[in-house]
Design an enzyme around this catalytic site. Structure first.
Site, PDB file in Angstrom:
ATOM      1  CB  CYS A  42      -0.932  -0.011   1.213  1.00 15.07           C
ATOM      2  SG  CYS A  42      -1.816   1.529   1.423  1.00 15.07           S
ATOM      3  CB  CYS A  47      -3.106   2.582  -1.767  1.00 17.09           C
ATOM      4  SG  CYS A  47      -3.479   0.877  -1.403  1.00 17.09           S
ATOM      5  CG  HIS A 434     -29.360  22.319  -4.689  1.00 16.90           C
ATOM      6  ND1 HIS A 434     -29.460  21.465  -5.768  1.00 16.90           N
ATOM      7  CD2 HIS A 434     -29.550  23.570  -5.165  1.00 16.90           C
ATOM      8  CE1 HIS A 434     -29.712  22.181  -6.854  1.00 16.90           C
ATOM      9  NE2 HIS A 434     -29.764  23.458  -6.521  1.00 16.90           N
TER      10      HIS A 434
END
Ligand code: NDP
Length: 451
Positions: A42, A47, A434
């Protein structure tokens, strides 16, 4: 019987380091052997450097978008050696962090290869042997090259972070996480990318609609995705490689990159000799407590090939320590693990694909696909997708699939609701944020399909 240690961990990746540190925190005497670099796949060759490369590769599109928003910016050349060196400096820093974490927790470390001599003894490549009440194998996995003529000429994911220079053209072989992520990264960095995948659609196992959209976007962004195609033969040619595909024209590439899967690193550990059972792919077989057929020996992470993801290895490590050192039997929960594929656009997913859910019970599918505001304003045509797969019987959300910039961040949050067993109506009770892309997850009123 007295032992040198309460716990000997083989492997200093995400899982091994976590288990060693946390076990030492309970007062146990802990040692850890790592033959390569601390941090494992990783941190050192997975990653972390991959995500840095994702960031680097996104700038050309960002700069095009910025122009549409009125900025005067131009992507000049990309200085790969400068970026690569900086990336490696950061990895060195992180490796130091891992070493210090172990040291500060009182874990004794050995920079050596370790093999098991018996159920309680570890022998190091330096010749020393140590006994331990418990042994934890967290040796990880490694990329594999397929068995085909000329495969030795190709590179694998371990090599991509160390390239001397970026190739002008590359053939990426495979259609999984690594192939698709690197096809997008290299394309963004200006490499001409061709991708061969032997199946009918990339990202097998993920939701069909989600992977179809990513595939379309990858093609639209300039990646030459050849489906139903594999490599037949590779020969060195003119400083690059001549590749003969299973069908179609021979083509020359500067480099060939095999992203054709990984294998657990169990060779050379002496496991079969002491009775640890291995599966067909060489993975260590364990029960729900990560215990092998030899009661004193446990295994976690990619070496067990359950779900090959860093956060899963870390959870397996925590469950192991809880079981063995805190006396609290803790099985590992592998259900409903959210995950992201860092393609461009990203996929974030948790739970079952529509296809897998339909195989189990009748479902309703809520799905919407639209052009995202930020890129649409700049004239972009890429679409995003928000999808919920809902059980007709219980109304529970069985799967959530997002294709969008930032989908990895979004699915972490949606994953909490899905893991808690949220129903479609629970999603609907939440007020929309929103204007966002993910607000669609709580505003989809009518199923697009049912059955
Ligand atoms: P995957 O198993 O995801 O994909 C391997 C790919 O190679 C598949 O498309 C497979 O095809 C193909 N393939 C296998 N053998 C051959 C062959 N002989 N010839 C041609 N194609 C072949 O493996 P990856 O290496 O991409 O990734 C390994 C694991 O690492 C992942 O499963 C994931 O768990 C983890 N990972 C996670 C990431 C993340 O969380 N973002 C990022 C990177 C890796 P087919 O589909 O037909 O079998």
């Amino acid at each position: 019987m007295t032992f040198d240690y309460d716990l000997f961990v083989i492997g200093g990746g995400s899982g091994g380091v976590r288990a060693a540190r946390v076990a030492a925190g309970t007062g146990a005497r802990v040692a850890l052997a790592e033959q390569s670099r601390y941090g494992g796949t990783c941190v050192i060759r997975g990653c972390v450097p991959k995500k840095l490369m994702v960031f680097a590769s996104e700038f050309p599109t960002e700069m095009q978008t910025a122009q549409a928003y009125g900025w005067t910016v131009h992507a000049g050349g990309f200085d790969w050696p400068a970026f690569r060196n900086r990336m490696h400096a950061d990895l060195d820093r992180l490796e130091g962090v891992y070493r210090n974490l172990l040291k500060d927790s009182g874990v004794e470390t050995f920079d050596a290869h370790a093999r098991l001599s018996d159920a309680h003894t570890v022998t190091l490549s330096t010749g020393e042997s140590y006994t331990a009440k418990h042994i934890l194998i967290a040796a990880g996995g490694a990329p594999i090259r397929p068995d085909m003529p000329g495969a030795e000429h190709g590179i694998v994911s371990d090599d991509i972070f160390n390239l001397e220079k970026l190739p002008r053209s590359i053939l990426v072989v495979g259609g999984g996480y690594i192939a698709c992520e690197f096809a997008c990264i290299l394309n963004g960095l200006g490499v001409a990318v061709t991708q061969y995948y032997r199946g009918a659609q990339i990202l097998r196992g993920f939701d069909d609609e989600a992977r179809g959209l990513v595939s379309e976007d990858m093609i639209a962004s300039g990646i030459d995705v050849k489906l139903g195609t594999n490599v037949q033969n590779i020969e060195p040619s003119d400083g690059g490689y001549l590749v003969k595909p299973t069908h179609g024209e021979e083509k020359r590439f500067d480099q060939v990159f095999f992203a054709t899967g990984r294998r657990p690193q169990t060779e050379g550990l002496g496991l079969e000799d002491i009775g640890v059972s291995l599966g067909r792919n060489g993975q260590i077989e364990v029960n729900e407590y990560s215990q092998t057929a030899v009661p004193s020996i446990y295994a976690i992470g990619d070496v067990t090939e359950r779900v090959n993801l860093t956060p899963v290895a870390i959870r397996e490590a925590m469950a192991f320590v809880e079981t063995v050192f805190n006396g609290n039997l803790t099985p590992v929960d592998h259900d409903l693990i959210p995950t992201a594929i860092f393609t461009q656009p990203e996929i974030g997913t948790v739970g079952l694909s529509e296809e897998a859910a339909r195989d189990i019970e009748p479902v309703e599918v809520y799905c919407t696909s639209f052009r995202a505001m930020k890129s649409a304003f700049a004239g972009g045509t890429a679409r995003v997708l928000m999808k919920l797969v809902v059980s007709q019987a219980t109304r529970r959300v069985m799967g959530c699939h997002i294709v969008a910039p930032g989908a990895g961040e979004m699915i972490q949050m949606a994953g909490i609701a899905v893991k808690m067993g949220a129903t479609k109506e629970d999603f609907d009770r939440v007020c929309a944020v929103h204007p966002t892309m993910s607000e669609e997850l709580v505003t989809m009123k009518t199923p697009v399909r049912a059955g």
